[in-house]
Each structure stands twice: as C-alpha cells, then as structure tokens.
Design a protein around this motif. Structure first.
Motif, PDB file in Angstrom:
ATOM      1  N   VAL A  75       6.350   8.773   8.271  1.00  0.00           N
ATOM      2  CA  VAL A  75       6.542   7.829   9.374  1.00  0.00           C
ATOM      3  C   VAL A  75       6.650   8.597  10.692  1.00  0.00           C
ATOM      4  CG1 VAL A  75       7.608   6.062   7.925  1.00  0.00           C
ATOM      5  CG2 VAL A  75       9.051   7.787   9.010  1.00  0.00           C
ATOM      6  N   TYR A 103       8.079  -1.962   7.134  1.00  0.00           N
ATOM      7  CA  TYR A 103       7.064  -1.452   6.218  1.00  0.00           C
ATOM      8  C   TYR A 103       7.055  -2.314   4.963  1.00  0.00           C
ATOM      9  CZ  TYR A 103       7.343   2.657   9.197  1.00  0.00           C
ATOM     10  OH  TYR A 103       7.331   3.498  10.280  1.00  0.00           O
ATOM     11  N   LEU A 110       2.867   0.188   7.135  1.00  0.00           N
ATOM     12  CA  LEU A 110       3.413  -0.404   8.340  1.00  0.00           C
ATOM     13  C   LEU A 110       2.965  -1.858   8.467  1.00  0.00           C
ATOM     14  CD1 LEU A 110       5.031   0.055  10.979  1.00  0.00           C
ATOM     15  CD2 LEU A 110       2.872   0.745  12.034  1.00  0.00           C
TER      16      LEU A 110
END
Length: 154
Positions: A75, A103, A110
């Motif tokens: 991320v 998410y 995402l």
C-alpha cells in the motif's frame, strides 16, 4: 464469535490465542507478516471467514487461521490503523499522512479513498452511515460512506 484474540508486536510477531484457555493457536513470525521493519501497526480477526488481517509498514496481508497467506498487497505509505467494514467486505485503513483508503478483502484491492485527514489517522470506526476518524492532533472527523468526498477506484 470465534473465541480468539490476536496480538501483534513491535518485533513483527503475531500471536492468536483462544479466549477461554489462552491456548496458542497460531504464531506468525515477522518475515511472514512482513512486519520485520517497524512491527505490526494494526490487525483484525474476521469472524465470518476466520481470517487475520495484518497491517505492517506499507503492507496488508490476509492470513487463514492455519497461517497460510491468502492475499497480500503493498500500500502507499505507512499504515497507522485498520478496521473491518464487514457489510462491505472491506478493510478501511488510516495512514500516517492522513490518507484513508478502503480495500476489498477477496482479493485485497483498493476500492476507494477519502479526502485526507489534516493529520495522521490514529483510529477509525465504521458506523452505519459514516466513518469516524481520530487523528494524532486530537481531531475527530466524520466521513460519509457515500460518493461525496470519496474517489471510487473501481
């Protein structure tokens, strides 16, 4: 629901114990949790699927109760907190730079992101129609779960 409790430490180790007897069910070392640089910052147990979601540094990893990796995702930026949003089959993450992102769980991907908070996000609570967000500056902010202020990714 599961009768389990999970803990994660600065050393990156994640432990899962039973609530009643305290018996060790699972131990995930730092190299498996991807928390060997900075430790585990947040984790959650998913009761419906008996999964463990671990946030460490700039990684999200979902484990089965047997310790196998089900999904992993790098991320943007260091995570500071995470919370499950079970109605949406998602995990909402707060970041040190104030960002908020959701998410999807299967697989980790995402879904959307909100307008960034003015300071690092320290805690998030999913209510029926809003996200309540606490920042390191002591602010408590409310974010809608609808499309206003949200950039949908899918």
């Amino acid at each position: 629901e599961l009768g389990l409790v999970a803990s994660g430490g600065a050393d990156g180790l994640v432990l899962v114990h039973t609530l009643r007897a305290g018996a060790l069910v699972l131990a995930l070392p730092a190299d498996v949790t991807r928390a060997d640089y900075g430790g585990v910052c947040a984790l959650a147990l998913v009761p419906r699927t008996a999964q463990i979601v671990v946030g460490a540094g700039a990684s999200l990893v979902v484990f089965a109760i047997d310790g196998s990796v089900l999904s992993a995702l790098a991320v943007d930026g260091p995570l500071s907190t995470l919370v499950l949003a079970p109605r949406h089959d998602a995990v909402v993450c707060g970041f040190a730079d104030g960002c908020l992102r959701a998410y999807g769980m299967q697989p980790l991907a995402l879904l959307c992101e909100w307008v960034a908070a003015p300071a690092a996000v320290m805690c998030v609570c999913v209510a029926n129609d809003a996200l309540l967000v606490g920042t390191i500056a002591g602010d408590v902010l409310s974010y809608g779960l609808g499309p206003v202020g949200v950039r949908l990714v899918r």
